[in-house]
Scaffold this motif. Structure first.
Motif, short mmCIF file in Angstrom:
data_model
loop_
_atom_site.label_atom_id
_atom_site.label_comp_id
_atom_site.label_asym_id
_atom_site.label_seq_id
_atom_site.Cartn_x
_atom_site.Cartn_y
_atom_site.Cartn_z
N ASP A 193 39.08 47.66 41.93
CA ASP A 193 39.14 46.96 40.64
C ASP A 193 37.93 47.35 39.80
N PRO A 194 37.96 48.52 39.15
CA PRO A 194 36.78 49.00 38.43
C PRO A 194 36.41 48.16 37.21
N SER A 195 37.33 47.31 36.75
CA SER A 195 37.01 46.49 35.58
C SER A 195 36.27 45.21 35.94
N ALA A 196 36.27 44.86 37.22
CA ALA A 196 35.66 43.59 37.64
C ALA A 196 34.14 43.69 37.62
N ALA A 197 33.51 42.61 37.23
CA ALA A 197 32.04 42.54 37.26
C ALA A 197 31.63 42.13 38.67
N ILE A 198 31.12 43.08 39.44
CA ILE A 198 30.74 42.82 40.84
C ILE A 198 29.24 42.58 40.89
N SER A 199 28.85 41.40 41.26
CA SER A 199 27.42 41.09 41.32
C SER A 199 26.79 41.75 42.54
N LEU A 200 25.48 41.89 42.49
CA LEU A 200 24.75 42.45 43.62
C LEU A 200 24.98 41.60 44.88
N LEU A 221 40.65 54.51 22.84
CA LEU A 221 39.31 54.43 23.43
C LEU A 221 38.90 52.98 23.65
N SER A 222 39.31 52.09 22.75
CA SER A 222 39.00 50.66 22.93
C SER A 222 39.70 50.11 24.15
N GLU A 223 40.96 50.51 24.35
CA GLU A 223 41.71 50.05 25.51
C GLU A 223 41.05 50.51 26.81
N ILE A 224 40.60 51.76 26.82
CA ILE A 224 39.93 52.30 28.00
C ILE A 224 38.62 51.56 28.25
N ALA A 225 37.86 51.34 27.17
CA ALA A 225 36.57 50.67 27.31
C ALA A 225 36.72 49.26 27.89
N TYR A 226 37.59 48.47 27.28
CA TYR A 226 37.77 47.10 27.76
C TYR A 226 38.43 47.08 29.14
N GLY A 227 39.33 48.04 29.39
CA GLY A 227 40.02 48.10 30.67
C GLY A 227 39.11 48.43 31.83
N LEU A 228 37.93 48.98 31.54
CA LEU A 228 36.97 49.31 32.59
C LEU A 228 35.74 48.39 32.56
N GLY A 229 35.86 47.30 31.82
CA GLY A 229 34.84 46.27 31.91
C GLY A 229 33.65 46.42 30.99
N PHE A 230 33.69 47.38 30.04
CA PHE A 230 32.59 47.50 29.08
C PHE A 230 32.68 46.38 28.05
N SER A 231 31.53 45.90 27.60
CA SER A 231 31.51 44.72 26.73
C SER A 231 32.06 45.00 25.34
N SER A 232 31.96 46.26 24.88
CA SER A 232 32.47 46.61 23.56
C SER A 232 32.66 48.12 23.49
N TYR A 292 25.29 52.78 39.75
CA TYR A 292 26.40 53.51 40.35
C TYR A 292 27.73 53.01 39.79
N ALA A 293 27.88 51.70 39.67
CA ALA A 293 29.12 51.14 39.12
C ALA A 293 29.34 51.61 37.69
N ARG A 294 28.27 51.68 36.90
CA ARG A 294 28.42 52.15 35.53
C ARG A 294 28.83 53.61 35.49
N VAL A 295 28.19 54.45 36.32
CA VAL A 295 28.53 55.87 36.36
C VAL A 295 29.97 56.06 36.84
N TYR A 296 30.37 55.30 37.86
CA TYR A 296 31.75 55.38 38.36
C TYR A 296 32.73 55.09 37.23
N HIS A 321 32.92 57.96 34.71
CA HIS A 321 33.69 59.10 35.20
C HIS A 321 35.18 58.80 35.19
N LEU A 322 35.53 57.57 35.55
CA LEU A 322 36.94 57.18 35.50
C LEU A 322 37.43 57.16 34.06
N ALA A 323 36.59 56.71 33.14
CA ALA A 323 36.95 56.73 31.72
C ALA A 323 37.17 58.15 31.23
N ALA A 324 36.33 59.09 31.70
CA ALA A 324 36.49 60.49 31.29
C ALA A 324 37.85 61.02 31.70
N ARG A 325 38.29 60.68 32.92
CA ARG A 325 39.62 61.11 33.37
C ARG A 325 40.71 60.51 32.48
#
Length: 281
Positions: free
Chosen positions: A188-195, A244-255, A224-228, A231-235
């Motif tokens: 679940d790459p969009s989930a915010a996983i805490s340390l 691009l907005s759909e991809i950004a929000y779908g991967l958990g970026f704030s905006s 690492y989570a951000r880089v992952y 890279h998934l966004a690039a694909r």
């Protein structure tokens, strides 16, 4: 020319068995950044011009012109490439194709990562098969001929003389203990996983998990989570029609603006420029 990274999280198009493409870096391309990772597909890289190393299973294999590198599904690996112009064919394969071949004794090498250096005759055959696969997969990714070409190509690779590797850092062999956290991110790459949650999935304290993760992967878990995700966004940018907005929000970026800034930091171009480059290619 493309600035796409050599490895990234991979999603095969529905029904397709292979992604195959030619990649050429710029003359002034920087050295590749560290990104120890794994993915569902098996990965074959046919290098033309290259200098660097292939790291897998705690071994570091030198890369030189015309080398090939292979990694089965779900095996952690990394590439450390020197700056300057490089080129390769990147072939990412449905793991079931590889697993069906690896049962044969002559192809058992396909069960593990390895680096090989084909002789001149084999190299010519590999180049022809690689070009053929790229052409067929680019024209019709569902062509039944693809499976046969992949089989012929893997047979050639498995027969090539192997490049001996040296021991990588001892920490590189300890990655398995940390894989539950990486697997959680992959599911679940969009989930915010805490340390704390990442550490708990590995049955480690947050402090010890953090130190160990950075030592093994070369960056902390948050980075690492951000880089992952980048890279998934690039694909997804290169292979889907999603906005691009759909991809950004779908991967958990704030905006979208935050996503664009982080993407530019990683790849040297904006998501929009990246999509134009991919479409032109």
């Amino acid at each position: 020319m493309t600035l796409r990274p050599i490895c990234e999280p991979v999603e095969l198009p529905l029904g397709a068995s292979v992604i195959a493409e030619r990649v050429v870096s710029a003359v002034d391309a920087p050295a590749s950044g560290q990104f120890l990772h794994f993915h569902d597909v098996s990965e074959l890289v046919l290098f033309g011009r290259v200098e660097g190393a292939f790291i897998a299973d705690g071994r570091k294999h030198p890369l030189s012109d015309d080398a090939v590198a292979f990694s089965p599904s779900m095996r952690h690996h990394d590439f450390a490439l020197a700056p300057g112009r490089k080129d390769w064919a990147l072939i990412q394969i449905d793991p079931y194709i590889v697993e069906s071949l690896a049962h044969q004794p002559s192809l058992s090498r396909l069960n593990r990562p390895f680096c090989a250096m084909p002789d001149a005759a084999s190299r010519r055959r590999i180049e022809v098969l690689g070009d053929w696969l790229i052409d067929v997969a680019g024209t019709d990714p569902f062509d039944p001929l693809i499976g046969r070409i992949v089989e012929l190509l893997l047979c050639q690779i498995a027969a090539a003389p192997e490049v001996a590797g040296s021991e990588a850092t001892s920490d590189a062999t300890q990655v398995e203990r940390l894989l539950p956290a990486v697997e959680q991110l992959r599911r679940d790459p969009s989930a915010a996983i805490s340390l704390e949650n990442a550490a708990a999935s590995c049955n480690l304290s947050p402090a010890y998990f953090s130190r160990r993760f950075k030592r093994v992967f070369g960056m902390n878990f948050t980075d690492y989570a951000r880089v992952y995700r980048l890279h998934l966004a690039a694909r997804r940018i290169a292979t889907s029609g999603a906005s691009l907005s759909e991809i950004a929000y779908g991967l958990g970026f704030s905006s979208p603006s935050h996503f664009s800034a982080r993407f530019h930091e990683r790849f040297g171009m904006t998501p929009r420029q990246y999509r134009r480059t991919a479409q032109a290619r």
